[in-house]
Design a protein around this motif. Structure first.
Motif, PDB file in Angstrom:
ATOM      1  N   GLY A  29      49.445  58.726  47.475  1.00  0.00           N
ATOM      2  CA  GLY A  29      49.803  58.797  46.356  1.00  0.00           C
ATOM      3  C   GLY A  29      49.775  57.689  46.075  1.00  0.00           C
ATOM      4  O   GLY A  29      49.633  56.292  46.915  1.00  0.00           O
ATOM      5  N   TRP A  30      49.183  56.765  44.788  1.00  0.00           N
ATOM      6  CA  TRP A  30      49.148  56.020  44.400  1.00  0.00           C
ATOM      7  C   TRP A  30      49.084  56.009  43.187  1.00  0.00           C
ATOM      8  O   TRP A  30      48.564  56.692  41.939  1.00  0.00           O
ATOM      9  N   ASP A  31      49.304  54.595  42.551  1.00  0.00           N
ATOM     10  CA  ASP A  31      49.392  54.083  41.407  1.00  0.00           C
ATOM     11  C   ASP A  31      48.552  53.348  41.128  1.00  0.00           C
ATOM     12  O   ASP A  31      48.565  51.998  41.056  1.00  0.00           O
ATOM     13  N   ILE A  96      41.390  67.531  47.749  1.00  0.00           N
ATOM     14  CA  ILE A  96      40.037  68.036  46.080  1.00  0.00           C
ATOM     15  C   ILE A  96      40.195  66.191  45.937  1.00  0.00           C
ATOM     16  O   ILE A  96      41.535  66.513  46.069  1.00  0.00           O
ATOM     17  N   ASP A  97      38.837  66.271  45.237  1.00  0.00           N
ATOM     18  CA  ASP A  97      39.337  64.301  44.919  1.00  0.00           C
ATOM     19  C   ASP A  97      40.361  64.641  43.703  1.00  0.00           C
ATOM     20  O   ASP A  97      39.749  65.355  42.802  1.00  0.00           O
ATOM     21  N   ASP A  98      40.649  63.459  43.670  1.00  0.00           N
ATOM     22  CA  ASP A  98      41.437  63.629  42.137  1.00  0.00           C
ATOM     23  C   ASP A  98      41.376  61.978  41.612  1.00  0.00           C
ATOM     24  O   ASP A  98      40.923  60.732  42.405  1.00  0.00           O
ATOM     25  N   PRO A  99      40.216  62.061  40.726  1.00  0.00           N
ATOM     26  CA  PRO A  99      39.354  60.763  40.101  1.00  0.00           C
ATOM     27  C   PRO A  99      40.247  59.537  39.658  1.00  0.00           C
ATOM     28  O   PRO A  99      40.040  58.485  39.414  1.00  0.00           O
ATOM     29  N   ASP A 100      41.635  60.373  39.393  1.00  0.00           N
ATOM     30  CA  ASP A 100      42.098  59.060  38.343  1.00  0.00           C
ATOM     31  C   ASP A 100      42.961  58.265  39.280  1.00  0.00           C
ATOM     32  O   ASP A 100      44.106  57.788  38.508  1.00  0.00           O
ATOM     33  N   ASP A 107      53.164  66.281  43.064  1.00  0.00           N
ATOM     34  CA  ASP A 107      52.718  66.818  43.970  1.00  0.00           C
ATOM     35  C   ASP A 107      52.313  64.957  43.984  1.00  0.00           C
ATOM     36  O   ASP A 107      51.718  63.926  43.512  1.00  0.00           O
ATOM     37  N   ASP A 108      51.320  65.269  45.548  1.00  0.00           N
ATOM     38  CA  ASP A 108      50.099  64.083  46.271  1.00  0.00           C
ATOM     39  C   ASP A 108      49.131  64.285  45.286  1.00  0.00           C
ATOM     40  O   ASP A 108      48.670  65.280  45.295  1.00  0.00           O
ATOM     41  N   ASP A 109      48.991  62.119  45.363  1.00  0.00           N
ATOM     42  CA  ASP A 109      47.122  62.375  44.773  1.00  0.00           C
ATOM     43  C   ASP A 109      46.523  63.597  45.200  1.00  0.00           C
ATOM     44  O   ASP A 109      45.582  63.673  44.961  1.00  0.00           O
ATOM     45  N   GLU A 110      46.124  63.526  46.538  1.00  0.00           N
ATOM     46  CA  GLU A 110      44.946  63.791  47.264  1.00  0.00           C
ATOM     47  C   GLU A 110      45.925  64.517  48.676  1.00  0.00           C
ATOM     48  O   GLU A 110      46.720  63.617  49.491  1.00  0.00           O
ATOM     49  N   ILE A 158      51.910  57.234  52.848  1.00  0.00           N
ATOM     50  CA  ILE A 158      50.982  58.490  53.571  1.00  0.00           C
ATOM     51  C   ILE A 158      52.566  59.364  53.626  1.00  0.00           C
ATOM     52  O   ILE A 158      53.299  58.779  54.315  1.00  0.00           O
ATOM     53  N   ARG A 159      51.969  60.423  53.774  1.00  0.00           N
ATOM     54  CA  ARG A 159      52.996  61.320  54.558  1.00  0.00           C
ATOM     55  C   ARG A 159      52.652  62.576  55.214  1.00  0.00           C
ATOM     56  O   ARG A 159      51.926  63.088  54.676  1.00  0.00           O
ATOM     57  N   ILE A 160      53.501  63.260  56.246  1.00  0.00           N
ATOM     58  CA  ILE A 160      53.422  64.085  56.899  1.00  0.00           C
ATOM     59  C   ILE A 160      54.635  65.264  57.511  1.00  0.00           C
ATOM     60  O   ILE A 160      55.165  64.917  56.796  1.00  0.00           O
ATOM     61  N   VAL A 161      53.507  66.237  56.347  1.00  0.00           N
ATOM     62  CA  VAL A 161      54.525  67.840  56.103  1.00  0.00           C
ATOM     63  C   VAL A 161      54.342  68.762  57.355  1.00  0.00           C
ATOM     64  O   VAL A 161      53.101  69.042  57.156  1.00  0.00           O
TER      65      VAL A 161
END
Length: 217
Positions: A29-31, A96-100, A107-110, A158-161
């Motif tokens: 994830g990111w902002d 799946i590409d999350d464009p923004d 949820d996680d961004d990707e 980054i996270r591992i689930v």
């Protein structure tokens, strides 16, 4: 099970923390710190499955969004009509590409999925990377994307689930400061005998995705 927070360079035994672990979900994830009226900020998650020579043994082991256009993909199990890149052996299912970077559902961004039981014996490590999509590969063909870098990105992690239980095993928050870098090797899963471990890498580069392709092909 409590999740572990790693710092850059730390290693963690996935096999010891979650005995019997088979499928891991790698969430990122990111902002993006978008500028008003600026170009779209599209970050992409990819993976390189490497052999003992630190190279991908075939193109299938470079998992990135472009594989979908080439037909190397499967439909997402939850979001019908959306497709994920996949290795030929089905061991790694890409994002799946999350464009923004603006998912609002928490949820996680990707994310991607790695079935450790399907990884071929000659694959010694899987490097998970995050890169900024730039002209001419961006959706709008906006040359202003050429100036984007990770200094403009906040709260990267980054996270591992454990996919079978839904439990988060570990998390690594990227805290480095950048100036012009546009590609980051975020972390890697690697073999130690019959076990799998994770290393928080945080290794940054310039040249976006192409730099990593040149390194590992």
């Amino acid at each position: 099970m409590a999740s572990f927070n790693l710092t850059k360079g730390e290693r963690f035994s996935l096999s010891k923390a979650a005995p019997g672990l088979t499928v891991v979900r790698v969430g990122m994830g990111w902002d993006p710190n978008d500028q008003v009226g600026g170009p779209d900020f599209d970050l992409d998650v990819s993976a390189f499955a490497l052999n003992g020579n630190f190279k991908i043994p075939s193109d299938s082991y470079f998992v990135f969004y472009g594989q979908v256009q080439m037909g190397n993909c499967i439909e997402d199990r939850k979001e019908k009509g959306l497709f994920r890149p996949v290795t030929k052996d089905g061991a790694i299912i890409g994002a799946i590409d999350d464009p923004d970077g603006r998912r609002s559902d928490g949820d996680d961004d990707e994310d991607m999925f790695i079935d450790l039981s399907k990884i071929k014996p000659d694959i010694e490590q899987i490097i998970v990377c995050c890169t900024i999509c730039k002209y001419p590969h961006d959706n709008k063909k906006d040359k202003r994307t050429l100036n984007l870098n990770f200094d403009q990105v906040e709260d990267c992690y980054i996270r591992i689930v454990n996919e079978s239980t839904g439990e988060e095993i570990l998390r690594y928050d990227l805290r480095d400061k950048y100036t012009k870098e546009d590609a980051v090797e975020f972390g890697r899963l690697f073999r130690v005998g019959n076990s799998w471990e994770f290393e928080a890498m945080g290794r940054a580069h310039t040249g976006s995705l192409q730099t990593l392709v040149d390194m590992y092909t």
